[in-house]
Design an enzyme around this catalytic site. Structure first.
Site, mmCIF file in Angstrom:
data_model
loop_
_atom_site.group_PDB
_atom_site.id
_atom_site.type_symbol
_atom_site.label_atom_id
_atom_site.label_comp_id
_atom_site.label_asym_id
_atom_site.label_seq_id
_atom_site.Cartn_x
_atom_site.Cartn_y
_atom_site.Cartn_z
ATOM 1 C CG HIS A 25 -0.426 0.241 2.526
ATOM 2 N ND1 HIS A 25 -1.210 0.605 3.606
ATOM 3 C CD2 HIS A 25 0.841 0.146 3.001
ATOM 4 C CE1 HIS A 25 -0.435 0.727 4.676
ATOM 5 N NE2 HIS A 25 0.792 0.454 4.356
ATOM 6 C CG ASP A 60 -3.040 7.927 6.180
ATOM 7 O OD1 ASP A 60 -2.865 8.828 5.348
ATOM 8 O OD2 ASP A 60 -2.549 6.783 6.059
HETATM 9 N N1 ARG Z 1 5.779 4.505 4.073
HETATM 10 C C1 ARG Z 1 5.278 3.489 4.934
HETATM 11 C C2 ARG Z 1 5.552 2.111 4.359
HETATM 12 O O1 ARG Z 1 6.030 1.995 3.269
HETATM 13 C C3 ARG Z 1 3.798 3.689 5.207
HETATM 14 C C4 ARG Z 1 2.930 3.603 3.986
HETATM 15 C C5 ARG Z 1 1.526 3.889 4.359
HETATM 16 N N2 ARG Z 1 0.690 3.826 3.206
HETATM 17 C C6 ARG Z 1 -0.609 3.888 3.252
HETATM 18 N N3 ARG Z 1 -1.254 3.758 2.126
HETATM 19 N N4 ARG Z 1 -1.243 4.044 4.387
HETATM 20 O O2 ARG Z 1 5.263 1.125 4.980
HETATM 21 MN MN MN Z 2 -1.914 6.002 1.266
HETATM 22 MN MN MN Z 3 -1.614 7.099 4.203
#
Ligand code: ARG
Ligand code: MN
Ligand code: MN
Ligand code: MN
Length: 307
Positions: free
Chosen positions: A137, A226
């Site tokens: 994600h 978020d």
């Molecule tokens: N940058 C962090 C990771 O790669 C958090 C990513 C959060 N992404 C999101 N779609 N909430 O794990």
């Molecule tokens: Mn995101």
């Molecule tokens: Mn996010």
């Protein structure tokens, strides 16, 4: 507007269970009657599912990459053929690999450029080769802008989204592995530090004016829960303090509505298992309503410098 609701019970972009209940949480929170009540035609096509899960190359710490690849394929197909406005009800943000890639292809099918407004605490610009968490994600922006490292994923079905067409707002958690690569692009990056100085309205007005100036163009909005401050939107696995307030978020949605430029939408990262009596789901539905024309008094549209 003819709205097509696409349920995406995808939770393979990260490890915390719950996001697969997102589509039903939006339904329970009344997304269909809310949008119908604003005069739109709403078709809920139910939840889509993905095809066979491929074996994937790539780093061993990646979380369920085959499932994310299969979802990406399914969502490109689900979105590309939609005539009106697709609303992708997630599901975690890995759904945006497919939703945005599909919208870019759809825009190209119509001979239009695609613009993307990314409303998120995170930049989600990792690739499978740079992510430390292994959570995909955190990678959709790199995928749909055509970065290397996505071996085994579907090839982009249309043109990559040019950085010049990408605007991010709400940023307050960008990993070292994303930061320099992103800063070197032409993307319009508005972190919360900048928003504290200018507010959302001025930079959003500039971006919308740029979209309007492109003439016939599509605009995809990807709204991560978020983006919002955790005090008003607790139901998300990756809370970061200092997000958009209730008033700021509604202003953003109302300005998008007044622009009449938005052609597709993601609602992502809602984790109903973490919600408090559906308050986050209901807020996301209310924000969607503001985006789709709910307002206190009518205001002239396209009258505020959008072109
Ligand atoms: N940058 C962090 C990771 O790669 C958090 C990513 C959060 N992404 C999101 N779609 N909430 O794990
Ligand atoms: Mn995101
Ligand atoms: Mn996010
Ligand atoms: Mn599955």
């Amino acid at each position: 507007t003819e709205i097509t609701l696409i349920g995406v019970p995808l939770d393979s972009g990260q490890t915390r269970p719950g996001c697969l209940m997102g589509p039903d949480a939006y339904r329970v929170a009344g997304i269909v009657p809310t949008l119908t009540g604003l005069g739109h035609t709403v078709r809920d096509i139910g939840n889509v599912s993905h095809g066979p899960v491929p074996e994937m190359p790539g780093p061993a710490h990646l979380v369920r990459p085959g499932e994310v690849a299969a979802w990406t394929e399914a969502l490109i197909d689900a979105g590309r053929s939609v005539e009106g406005m697709p609303v992708f009800m997630g599901g975690d943000h890995a759904l945006a690999l497919g939703s945005v890639a599909g919208m870019a292809a759809r825009a190209a099918d119509r001979d239009r450029p695609l613009f993307v407004l990314w409303l998120d605490a995170h930049s989600d610009f990792h690739t499978p080769l740079t992510t430390e968490s292994g959570n995909l994600h955190g990678t959709p922006v790199a995928y749909y802008t055509g970065q290397d490292g996505f071996e085994g994923f579907p090839p982009l079905p249309g043109p990559p989204v040019p950085f010049d067409n990408l605007c991010m707002m709400g940023l307050r958690s960008v990993d070292p592995g994303e930061r320099d690569r992103l800063a070197a692009t032409d993307a319009q990056l508005h972190d919360m530090r900048a928003i504290d100085e200018t507010g959302f309205a001025a930079p959003l007005r500039d971006f919308l004016a740029k979209v309007a100036a492109a003439g016939e163009a599509d605009l995809h909005v990807s709204l991560d829960v978020d983006f919002l401050d955790p005090s008003i939107a607790p139901a998300v696995g990756t809370t970061v303090p200092g997000g958009a307030t209730f008033r700021e978020a509604h202003l953003v949605m109302e300005m998008l509505s007044e622009s009449e430029l938005v052609t597709s939408l993601d609602l992502v990262e809602l984790n109903p298992a973490m919600d408090e009596r559906s308050r986050t789901a209901r807020l996301m539905v209310e924000l969607t309503a503001s985006l789709m024309g709910k307002r206190i008094f009518d205001r002239p549209t396209r009258g505020f410098g959008y072109g």
